[in-house]
Design an enzyme around this catalytic site. Structure first.
Site, short mmCIF file in Angstrom:
data_model
loop_
_atom_site.label_atom_id
_atom_site.label_comp_id
_atom_site.label_asym_id
_atom_site.label_seq_id
_atom_site.Cartn_x
_atom_site.Cartn_y
_atom_site.Cartn_z
N SER A 558 0.85 -1.19 0.00
CA SER A 558 0.00 0.00 0.00
C SER A 558 0.89 1.25 0.00
CB SER A 558 -0.96 -0.04 1.19
OG SER A 558 -2.00 0.89 1.03
N ASP A 641 -8.53 -5.23 -6.04
CA ASP A 641 -8.06 -4.10 -5.23
C ASP A 641 -8.61 -2.83 -5.85
OD1 ASP A 641 -6.81 -2.17 -3.79
OD2 ASP A 641 -4.77 -2.77 -4.29
N HIS A 673 -6.96 -5.76 -1.80
CA HIS A 673 -5.79 -5.01 -1.35
C HIS A 673 -4.90 -5.90 -0.49
CE1 HIS A 673 -3.85 -1.13 -1.15
NE2 HIS A 673 -3.88 -1.08 0.17
#
EC number: 3.4.14.-
Length: 726
Positions: A558, A641, A673
């Site tokens: 991320s 995601d 994600h």
């Protein structure tokens, strides 16, 4: 019972074993929060364990003795999705996911010590969970949540009519949220009652939707909302729930309210802290959370942020009187920590709150009438707190927690006293053998603007006279942290036991070190955080002799993935043998494709079209940065995601390939994600650890380390040469 021996912790470790492997990590028992009975004698918790041979995850429920920590099996039925105590604690109410109503669930009641002696109280016509109960005369009132249709009925997927077209049509945001395309269904809190007939209770199947009458309201709020988003008063008459502000654009603002509504739904729910409302403190218009009634039901405590478009603002405790027009009171509002959950003591005089503090989730107490400058007191415990419940009417609480060295810590904590250990998984589960606090230590280094914290995680059998390659792990968020807590995805100990020493920094933007450090990353993603990381890396190189930085690697997910991509184009990128970027942004302008626009509009000080220069400033794809790339890099990005598109990962991989840089792309079409499915998680670990082990030299120094060839998935490669070979 033999097939379920794993439900009860082993009494001793096996005589020998390997270091902590991905298989150990994934297959270790996973235990939920322990919920004590009203008498404070037993607690019930959920446990599951993945079986690689059978490719399944059976589950069940255990009882924890609160005096001696002994564990016994309550049930091995994997269809029991949740259990809560009924009355004095001699009986339990549970939800069974299989029912005579297709797509529905059954509500059952059983003796706590004889689970087989159960009877069915009734059926719910749809998926339903998050039960909370309260005695109301001769009835038991309850609330829970499920999906609502636009008409307010509980949604039943099995009974839903199949659409004639797969088209989705939107006139407003959200289109997608986290991992899902938003549909017409929404979460709602429903109420019902168990009626007593003789010595048994029954449920007539009737539910009241308490949320749907408020147009555009939703509770619990996705993607992470649950039973903590609502509460039921002790007399069973009033329900509180949190919803984002119905009148405001949800993708652009974080503003949310706490609503109050009668349990029977006889009146439409009304907010107690509406933006600019007569009871709301001036300037408070951010996200609300954790509503909880006082024991007498006359007050309600909740948490709220001030800023309307900032999901990582500091939460402050608020208390409102129920049924009154008096202004809401702010409690300990100057405390420079952000509470995450709040509960009342049994006498209503003291608040117990959890908050992150210096990379540990701690439990604090404070008076319910504390002034603004009051500093809460820490309650002693080990690891980080996941949840806590009062034991009977005492001041003691049962803490369910975890740490960097154990995935389950059950302990009793009492203000002013040492904690009392009940069950620590690392002392019982063979998969966690050898894990303990001895291999974890904090590191503080002067960063770009202030001292910055990191965790050092050492491998099993660590020898300070030996040298271990550095694994430099960068957390996501960016407003997050590496805490003293267990991760079921990125677990530093799994990396360390390949033969590394892990350094997990908490640079500018991290939470738990004061709000200023968290806020200072705003519009500075590649600035102060990057400088912090450089200074930490330099300190490790110059002062920690058992860490080999010459053969180190860096990895992140991320925001951590963005930072790895940023590092690839900076001087620090040349210091690593390999990089791993999981779900990280690559092209600055692509951020407009995200779901929660309030996030980027806060962090980049404006909208995509009004503050484009801020989005471009930290663009990893700038030609002058790409020109510096040379470090081998593994790129991971998944199809579901919706925080940032899979095209980000594909584009990054395209550039790496065209530049002739050793690189690999890993994709899971059925993951989001995060990678959460056990078999996918194993492949993820085989690829990630195999990649870094290849380039760091670990494969040569540690014969037991994972190799890329250990992964059974065939590699797709249709090109014999790089573009630049021609």
């Amino acid at each position: 019972m033999a097939a379920a021996k794993w439900l009860i912790a082993s009494l001793a470790f096996a005589s020998s074993g390997l270091a902590f492997t991905p298989e150990d990590f994934i297959s270790a028992p996973r235990r939920g929060e322990a919920i004590p009975d009203p008498k404070g004698e037993l607690a019930v918790f959920h446990v599951s364990k993945y079986n690689f041979d059978k490719k399944d995850r059976p589950s069940g429920w255990n009882l924890l003795n609160l005096k001696n920590g002994d564990i016994s099996v309550l049930t091995t039925d994997s269809d029991v999705s949740e259990i809560t105590w009924l009355g004095d604690g001699t009986k339990v109410v549970y939800v069974n996911g299989t029912d005579s109503v297709e797509g529905g669930v059954g509500i059952w009641i059983s003796d706590a010590k004889n689970f087989g002696n159960a009877y069915k109280a009734g059926s719910v016509n749809g998926a339903f969970s998050g039960l909370k109960l309260a005695k109301a005369g001769d009835k038991i009132n309850f609330v829970g949540y499920g999906q609502s249709t636009t008409k307010g009925d509980l949604y039943n997927e099995a009974a839903a009519k199949e659409a004639v077209s797969s088209a989705r049509i939107y006139d407003g945001l959200f289109v997608r949220h986290w991992d899902t395309y938003v549909g017409t269904q929404f979460n709602a809190v429903f109420s019902g009652s168990l009626t007593k007939n003789g010595d048994k209770y029954s449920f007539d199947g009737k539910l009241k939707n308490l949320v749907q009458p408020v147009k555009y309201a939703e509770s619990p709020y996705p993607p992470f909302g649950g039973s903590g988003d609502y509460d039921l008063s002790s007399d069973g008459k009033t329900v509180a729930f949190m919803s984002k502000a119905p009148e405001l654009p949800k993708a652009n603002l974080t503003t949310s309210y706490i609503f109050l509504v009668p349990h029977d739904g006889s009146r439409v729910a009304e907010p107690i802290n509406k933006r600019n409302g007569p009871r709301t403190p001036q300037g408070i218009e951010g996200a609300s959370s954790s509503p909880v009634f006082s024991p007498d039901g006359k007050r309600i405590a909740y948490l709220q942020m001030a800023t309307k478009n900032y999901e990582s603002d500091r939460r402050v405790i608020h208390i409102a009187e129920v049924g009154s027009n008096k202004p809401v009171q702010r409690i300990a509002s100057s405390w420079d920590r952000s509470p995450e959950a709040v509960k009342w003591s049994s006498d209503g005089r003291t608040l117990y709150v959890t908050a992150e503090d210096h990379a540990t989730g701690k439990l604090f107490t404070l008076p319910a009438d504390a002034r603004d400058n009051h500093k809460p007191s820490v309650v002693k415990h080990d690891g980080s707190v996941s949840s806590f419940y009062f034991i009977g009417s005492s001041k003691s609480v049962l803490i369910s927690g975890n740490s960097l060295w154990s995935n389950a810590l059950y302990q009793v904590a009492t203000p002013g006293r040492p904690n009392r250990k009940l069950f620590y998984a690392n002392e019982h589960d063979p998969e966690l053998k050898g894990l303990g606090p001895k291999d974890i230590e904090p590191l503080w280094v002067d960063g770009a603007r202030t001292k910055i914290h990191s965790w050092i995680v050492k491998p099993t059998g660590f020898d300070k006279n030996k040298v271990y390659p550095l694994a430099f792990l960068i957390h996501g968020g960016p407003q997050g942290s590496w805490g003293d807590s267990w991760s079921t995805r990125w677990n530093p100990r799994v990396w360390a036991d390949q033969g590394y020493v892990v350094v997990a920094p908490n640079p500018t933007g991290s939470t738990g070190f004061g709000q200023k450090l968290t806020d200072d990353i705003t519009n500075d993603w590649g600035g102060a955080p990057y400088k912090d990381l450089v200074k930490i890396w330099e300190h490790v190189r110059d002062h920690i002799k058992y860490i080999d930085t010459d053969n180190g690697i860096a990895a992140g997910a991320s925001f951590g993935g963005f930072m790895v991509n940023w590092i690839q184009g900076q001087d620090l990128g040349r210091k690593f043998k390999a990089l791993v970027s999981h779900d990280g942004t690559f092209v600055g302008s692509s951020k407009i494709g995200t779901d929660e626009l309030f996030f980027i509009e806060h962090d980049f000080n404006g909208t995509f079209f009004e503050a484009r220069q801020n989005y471009d400033r930290w663009d990893c794809s700038k030609p002058e940065l790409v020109a510096k790339w040379s470090t081998p890099q593994l790129v991971i990005h998944n199809d579901s995601d919706f925080r940032l598109s899979v095209a980000e990962g594909v584009g990054l991989f395209n550039v790496l390939q065209e530049k002739g840089i050793p690189s690999r792309f890993l994709n899971f079409p059925d993951e989001t994600h995060w990678v959460t499915k056990p078999e996918n998680s194993l492949v993820w670990h085989q690829q990630v650890l195999g990649w870094i082990n290849k380039w760091s030299g670990i494969n040569k120094s540690n014969p037991k380390s994972i190799k890329l060839s250990d992964c059974p998935i065939e590699v797709i490669d249709h090109e014999a040469h790089s573009y630049f070979d021609y």
